[in-house]
Motif scaffolding. Structure first.
Motif, PDB file in Angstrom:
ATOM      1  N   LEU A  62       0.827  -1.208   0.000  1.00 17.72           N
ATOM      2  CA  LEU A  62       0.000   0.000   0.000  1.00 17.72           C
ATOM      3  C   LEU A  62       0.860   1.256   0.000  1.00 17.72           C
ATOM      4  CD1 LEU A  62      -2.576  -1.080   2.734  1.00 17.72           C
ATOM      5  CD2 LEU A  62      -2.832  -1.268   0.264  1.00 17.72           C
ATOM      6  N   TRP A 116      -8.613   0.013  -4.820  1.00 21.57           N
ATOM      7  CA  TRP A 116      -8.456  -1.312  -4.236  1.00 21.57           C
ATOM      8  C   TRP A 116      -9.808  -1.980  -4.061  1.00 21.57           C
ATOM      9  CZ3 TRP A 116      -3.331  -2.548  -3.436  1.00 21.57           C
ATOM     10  CH2 TRP A 116      -2.429  -1.491  -3.370  1.00 21.57           C
ATOM     11  N   SER A 154     -11.974  -3.837  -1.849  1.00 23.01           N
ATOM     12  CA  SER A 154     -12.051  -4.019  -0.401  1.00 23.01           C
ATOM     13  C   SER A 154     -13.242  -4.870   0.021  1.00 23.01           C
ATOM     14  CB  SER A 154     -12.132  -2.656   0.298  1.00 23.01           C
ATOM     15  OG  SER A 154     -13.305  -1.959  -0.090  1.00 23.01           O
ATOM     16  N   LEU A 195      -6.891  -7.391  -0.107  1.00 23.35           N
ATOM     17  CA  LEU A 195      -6.974  -6.079  -0.745  1.00 23.35           C
ATOM     18  C   LEU A 195      -6.185  -6.141  -2.049  1.00 23.35           C
ATOM     19  CD1 LEU A 195      -8.385  -3.481   0.234  1.00 23.35           C
ATOM     20  CD2 LEU A 195      -6.143  -2.636   0.900  1.00 23.35           C
ATOM     21  N   LYS A 196      -6.902  -6.132  -3.164  1.00 19.99           N
ATOM     22  CA  LYS A 196      -6.267  -6.288  -4.471  1.00 19.99           C
ATOM     23  C   LYS A 196      -6.339  -4.983  -5.236  1.00 19.99           C
ATOM     24  CE  LYS A 196      -6.384  -9.045  -8.718  1.00 19.99           C
ATOM     25  NZ  LYS A 196      -7.080 -10.125  -9.454  1.00 19.99           N
ATOM     26  N   LEU A 197      -5.219  -4.623  -5.889  1.00 19.20           N
ATOM     27  CA  LEU A 197      -5.159  -3.401  -6.677  1.00 19.20           C
ATOM     28  C   LEU A 197      -5.885  -3.610  -7.999  1.00 19.20           C
ATOM     29  CD1 LEU A 197      -4.008  -0.529  -7.035  1.00 19.20           C
ATOM     30  CD2 LEU A 197      -1.982  -1.577  -8.059  1.00 19.20           C
TER      31      LEU A 197
END
Length: 1306
Positions: free
Chosen positions: A383, A469, A471, A476-478
């Motif tokens: 992050l 992201w 959520s 938590l994936k970009l």
């Protein structure tokens, strides 16, 4: 007094308390992001799980996306230095910096799989410091190499030290004389493939010995001239490789020990190079893969963190931006038909991926792709790739916008990332069903589609980027990254993107062949690019990004990429508009930084990239940092506030609408220039201090106010503390009782407060709350509680002053006619001003709302603005009809102005409807997401300052109620949000579940408070963040359903929930094959092997058992392999005197269910009294030792415990003059045929003094000078260790200690 009596008398009813329990519950759920300060890495190739340890004692076991297990060592100050998996068992062993060894198991507890610590072992002594370890291929023993050169064996099944020790002196018998004296610490241990009896032992000075454990003896000796770093066997077992501290590596033949097969290779020589810390040798069909970390030339590339990969003629040096902690290689998945990872021709397949754990990120390299591209991280994303400056959460994202973001993210990373699936795929994960304590929220989807919608978390960064992201789950994936830096040039004016990593400095040299990997880049070329505020309208796809240089970028989502990857062009030209906030302040001089320069090529660029495309850029003057931002996509307006005022901008037509300067006309020093300019000069501070001191002495009287400080000498907001002392002002009328805190300008008079309750809220339409992290001025005074305005003086603007509600936009910044207070000399105003008056002009919050502000019959578009000195501006907006929207201008004028008398910064302004529900977001009503607001009752506005919450009616601005937080509790509000809480569906008989909308707030003390609307009553107060954690408090962002995110560390976000139903939790499990986990490991009693080692004195004083019962202890009988965890139950302590401290096992574990055994050892005057009690689960509660023993039936005698069982305790607690050992056997309480019987065993006391031994009739031992009654004995000095025994071994003898060490003392 009446308020006090009413407050004390009002208590929630039993029904209300039940509803509160169903609605509210605080819990910290999951961590998002990259673990802070990682220190160890491990890989289980069978279960395909990865483990990461940190310097704070955290353990994370990770599998496929969604599979995550979390553990924490009891000693959080001890770093995890090594981790090893027990393959295919769901267990792992960790080594900490304090030389303690811990066994962890993934067990299932109450239907949830958790990571539990089950065993602890330790080696004491400096020479026993573990420097290397290796797990046998049979998984029976863990070989522990120490700095002293010896190798100890840890039995993994019993987790006890084996008697076999490989001494360094024995190994050194056949080595050259030079190495016999000091070969160094054990640097590496590796078992020879195909021959588990032979291990390769490497010492730090370069000596290597092939040790045959079957003989035992050395089969071969290898000598290197350089210090050893690591060893690695070839899969054939006939040769191995070594790496050294001079940057070289060498290959050795097993049968030839004189020298390597060829000269050591210094790949990046001939000059001095850094050490090759780890070397991995992987066979392949044609050419082998060789991977190693380090080895760079010290003179030119000593600051590089690299891993080199060689495969035939292919050679790549992966360059990381942070230190490499460790790495491992994932082999190809074995084929089911062949059961091995060999190809069709019998040769081994190439490795699948390279996983690198760096200090700031995790990187995965696809070794199967031709270009060795990176793999997209599904979790553990950094992050903090660039420092996070703000956090913003958006709920109810439409599917169309979501798909466009996903497609745009893939399009941007197509050339740099591989599309292969993530190789770490262990464990089982069930898709999140939006669980609410066992129920789903599908019933509520008809009423509010938000529950089933998707959530986005937006983070603003220092490099000007905004990252989107996913959520919705625990990972938590970009999804997508928007970079505003691409619009601007650098400080040097080069026409190239700033801080986007695509500039021309990447002049890659041919040797070494570097390749930059990873996304962590903490450096920003220009600090003015930092993102301060973010607003996103998910329904229209409009994004507003505000930065430090006073710029606001408005972007809209572009077209979705086509199947062939082409992008549809046609985006309108980028428009740039400048608005001067201080245009009516002729004497203002800006002394801060300059504004950013736009790229010229961007203005004519007609190609549309995927994702968000900037349509207009608003540049404010002065170019100070944006402190507040509001977006209304339906009206096409953006409002931005700075330290000098606010601006309203029409982004649809790219035209300015309004500017309002909030600076004091008498102070044009330029607020917001720089942090140092906001401080008062030393001379000015001294002058004001002496003036206060002089005036305080002249006005000293019992009824007078103390003038010691302008911040905190009086009760904040208290009406009694605002008596006017100036003789010229004594005849002024006091404000009405209901308006003791506010003065309303241009909007009617102030009316006494009333408290009429409103119905419970049913719908949530509150806007999401953003949080700015860096650069906010309030962070400097997070834990300070200033007082009210001044110290007895009337602050500027306290009196009600009429202002024209129809002031034109051009004159909106002009001040109203001066009141008698304002006409006083400047020196008087400076004295009456609060300490933070230099920042009083800062606009802290902005809010759009359509409400009743002009009349009670029709609604009007309005803009609300709150400043740092407690001023609230209300603007009325005229928006043309949508048919003429692009032809006519939007107009805006100041309608009302409110001055809070306590002058606390206004941090939130929200208009609520008749049901006390915040008004819906733009376009939510049109899209059927939110219902129409309740206009049957008058609207209200809730103004939240740092010190209090106050509710006003509209349009009369009549005070309805307030809550003074600072005056009553000494805390200040830092964040405010609104959330909707749902009760379980079964709580109400109706088909629609019960829900309430509440106000959420975070204080500077780190407490989360839930307040009901509109009566502002506390529903829940929970401590969430440490008050010292300034970054965590300033970064918190609320969601619309009772959750919150805040920075737990620089790289991790902690997710918490205040709702009893909206809980984000892991829904994963680990399935083990039948018989995978050995039963011996859990069937043995968890006892401390006292005879195997010596306890340190400091641990004995604390009463802490290094080996024994720990929290989450493993099950006694592990008959099934479903990772079930044992149960535990409290066992009452028997015959413990009141003055004795409570025994502690491993910190704070004092309850073990169904199989507990406790030992209470008391030491007094050199006398050791040991009592052992073993209990089992019986129908009745066990009797205490102090009970009537005559009434108990003696059932059976058990074997005695000899003197040897207390050897270790004697060593640590024996006095110099008297060494007395008293030994007692167990008293067993057992249940047979629902009857309880107790056994009292005859005891014997062995004493080295002259105290005689007396055994009474009850079997108790009494000294010659002691009474037979044990309760009259002297109080004990300390409580030693507790040990446990298994219930099926309860009739067996206690473990006996070895006598040899005890004989030396006695």
């Amino acid at each position: 007094m009446l308020k006090f009596i009413r407050g004390k008398g009002h208590q929630p009813s039993a029904e209300r308390q039940r509803v509160q329990r169903e609605l509210f519950n605080f819990k910290k759920t999951v961590h998002h992001g990259f673990p802070n300060k990682p220190s160890a890495l491990a890989w289980d190739p069978t279960l395909r799980l990865m483990a990461i340890g940190t310097t704070s004692g955290v353990i994370k076991v990770i599998g496929k996306p969604g599979v995550e297990f979390y553990g924490q060592h009891q000693n959080s100050e001890s770093a995890v230095t090594k981790i090893v998996f027990l393959p295919n068992q769901g267990r792992l062993v960790t080594l900490c910096a304090d030389n303690s060894i811990h066994l962890w198991e993934i067990n299932e507890v109450n239907g949830e799989s958790t990571l539990e610590e089950t065993r602890i072992q330790s080696l004491e002594g400096k020479l026993k410091k573990i420097s290397a370890w290796h797990l046998e291929s049979s998984n029976e023993h863990l070989l522990l190499g120490t700095e002293g050169g010896n190798i100890y064996l840890l039995n993994v099944k019993t987790f006890e030290m084996a008697e076999t020790i490989i001494y360094q002196d024995v190994v050194m018998q056949n080595v050259p004389e030079d190495y016999k004296k000091n070969p160094g610490a054990v640097e590496a241990i590796a078992e020879q493939p195909g021959d588990p009896d032979r291990i390769l032992i490497g010492y730090s000075r370069g000596l290597m010995v092939l040790w045959n454990r079957k003989k035992p003896g050395a089969d071969q000796t290898y000598i290197s001239n350089q210090q050893l770093e690591s060893v690695c066997w070839h899969s054939s077992g006939k040769k191995f490789a070594t790496s050294h501290n001079d940057g070289s590596y060498a290959f050795w033949d097993v049968d030839v020990g004189d020298k390597p097969t060829e000269e050591p290779t210094t790949l990046y020589g001939p000059f001095a190079c850094k050490a090759v810390t780890k070397f991995v040798w992987k066979p392949a069909s044609k050419d082998d893969y060789m991977l190693f970390s380090g080895g760079m030339p010290r003179s030119s590339y000593s600051d590089r963190h690299t891993i080199s990969v060689l495969h035939g003629k292919k050679h790549v040096v992966f360059d990381f931006t942070s230190k490499v902690i460790d790495f491992f290689v994932i082999d190809a998945v074995p084929k089911e038909s062949e059961g091995s990872n060999e190809g069709t021709d019998g040769s081994p397949e190439p490795p699948e991926a390279l996983i690198v754990l760096a200090e700031e990120e995790l990187i995965a390299i696809d070794l199967k792709s031709d270009d060795w591209l990176q793999l997209t991280l599904p979790y553990l994303a950094p992050l903090h790739g660039s420092a996070i400056t703000c956090v913003h959460h958006v709920s109810n994202v439409p599917e169309t916008l979501w798909n466009k973001l996903v497609a745009a993210g893939k399009e941007k990373t197509r050339s740099t990332f591989s599309d292969r699936e993530w190789p770490i795929d262990g464990g089982h994960f069930e898709e999140d069903k939006k669980e609410t304590n066992g129920e789903t929220n599908e019933e509520t989807a008809n009423e509010t589609a938000e529950v089933g919608g998707k959530d986005l978390l937006l983070t603003g960064h220092e490099d000007g980027s905004v990252r989107f992201w996913d959520s919705n789950g625990i990972s938590l994936k970009l999804l997508y990254k928007f970079s505003s830096a691409e619009l601007f040039t650098s400080e040097e004016g080069v026409d190239s993107p700033v801080a986007n990593g695509t500039n021309q400095e990447e002049e890659e040299e041919e040797w070494p062949p570097f390749r930059k990997v990873g996304t962590f880049d903490p450096y920003s070329d220009d600090p003015r690019l930092a993102v301060k505020k973010i607003c996103l309208c998910p329904q229209s796809g409009i994004l507003a990004v505000a930065g430090t240089a006073g710029h606001i970028v408005v972007a809209r989502i572009g077209s979705e990429p086509q199947a062939d990857g082409e992008i549809i062009p046609g985006t309108p030209e980028l428009k740039v508009i400048t608005m001067n906030i201080v245009c009516d302040r002729d004497g203002f001089v800006w002394k801060g930084h300059d504004q950013l320069s736009l790229r010229k090529t961007q203005l004519v660029d007609n190609q549309t990239p995927a994702g968000f495309v900037a349509s207009s850029v608003l540049q404010l003057h002065p170019p100070a940092a944006v402190t507040s931002l509001a977006l209304h996509a339906q009206w096409g307006l953006v409002a931005a506030g700075t330290a000098h005022g606010l601006a309203l901008f029409d982004y649809k037509r790219a035209k300015p609408v309004l500017t309002k300067c909030t600076l004091n006309p008498n102070d044009l020093s330029g607020a917001g220039d720089a942090p140092i300019s906001r401080r008062k000069s030393f001379k000015k501070s001294l002058r004001e201090s002496f003036r206060r001191l002089r005036k305080g002495r002249s006005q000293r009287n019992p009824a007078g106010e103390k003038r010691g400080s302008a911040a905190g000498s009086s009760s904040p907001g208290g009406p009694s503390d605002r008596k006017r002392k100036d003789p010229d002002l004594e005849e002024q009328d006091e404000p009405p009782e209901g308006a003791e805190d506010e003065g309303v300008m241009g909007g009617g008079g102030t009316i006494p407060a009333s408290s009429e309750p409103a119905p419970a809220s049913q719908d949530l339409t509150a806007s999401t709350n953003g949080a700015e992290i860096a650069g906010m001025p309030e962070d400097a005074e997070t834990n300070q509680v200033p007082g009210a305005s001044g110290s007895g003086e009337v602050a500027v603007g306290d009196a009600a002053v009429a202002s024209s509600p129809t002031s034109p936009a051009s004159t909106s910044g002009m001040a109203a006619p001066l009141s008698p207070v304002e006409a006083r000399p400047i020196e008087r105003q400076v004295e009456a001003r609060p300490l933070e008056d230099s920042l009083g002009s800062m606009v802290r919050c902005l809010s759009f709302a359509r409400s009743f502000i002009v009349s009670a019959q029709t609604t009007t578009p309005t803009l609300w603005a709150g400043t740092n000195n407690g001023t609230v501006f209300v603007f009325t907006i005229t928006v043309p009809n949508w048919k003429k929207r692009m032809e006519e201008d939007v107009s805006c004028q100041l309608g009302k102005e409110i001055q809070l008398k306590h002058r606390a910064p206004v941090i939130s302004i929200t208009v609520v409807d008749g049901s006390a529900v915040p008004l819906p977001e733009p376009l939510e009503i049109e899209n059927g997401i939110a219902p129409q607001p309740d206009n049957s009752a008058p609207h209200k506005v809730l103004i939240c300052s740092e010190e209090q919450f106050k509710l006003f009616s509209l349009p009369s601005l009549k005070p309805l109620g307030k809550l003074k937080l600072t005056a009553h509790e000494g805390a200040r509000v830092r964040r405010v949000g609104y959330a909707r809480f749902y009760a379980p569906h079964s709580a109400q008989s109706t088909s629609t579940p019960y829900s309430e909308t509440c106000l959420l707030s975070l204080t500077n003390l780190g407490d989360l408070i839930v307040l009901s609307l509109p009566d502002l009553r506390r529903q829940l107060v929970s401590s969430c963040i440490r008050r010292e954690d300034i970054n965590g408090i300033s970064s918190l962002a609320f969601t619309r359903f009772g959750e919150a995110f805040y920075l737990h560390s620089s790289s991790e976000l902690q997710r918490v929930t205040l709702s009893a139903t909206k809980v984000t939790k892991t829904n994963c499990s680990l399935k083990l094959p039948e018989g995978a986990r050995p039963t011996e490991a859990t069937s043995e009693p968890v006892t401390s092997p006292v005879g195997d080692r010596d306890l340190p004195a400091e641990e004995e004083d604390k009463g802490v058992v290094l080996e024994g019962v720990v929290k989450g202890e493993a099950s006694e009988e592990s008959k099934d392999q479903d990772c079930s965890a044992p149960s535990s139950e409290a066992v009452a302590a028997n015959d413990v005197k009141p003055e004795l401290p409570k025994p502690t096992v491993n910190g704070d574990v004092d309850e073990v269910k169904n199989k507990d055994s406790s030992v209470e050892s008391h030491v007094e005057m050199g006398k050791v009294i040991k009592k052992i009690e073993v209990t089992t689960t019986v129908l009745d509660s066990p009797k205490e030792n102090g009970g009537n023993i005559e009434d108990e039936d003696l059932h059976e005698l058990t074997g005695d415990i000899t003197i040897d069982s207390v050897k270790d305790h004697l060593i640590s607690s024996m006095n110099e003059d008297a060494k007395i050992i008293e030994r007692k056997t167990e008293k067993f309480e057992m249940s047979t045929s629902k009857m309880e019987s107790s056994v009292i065993v005859k005891t014997t006391t062995i004493s080295s003094s002259e105290v005689a031994t007396v055994v009474n009739s009850t079997g108790e031992t009494v000294g010659q000078d002691e009474s037979p009654n044990r309760t009259e004995a002297l109080p004990s000095r300390s409580v030693l260790n507790e040990i446990s025994a298994a219930k099926r071994h309860m009739m067996a003898r206690a473990p006996l200690a070895i006598m040899e060490d005890l004989e030396e003392i006695v």
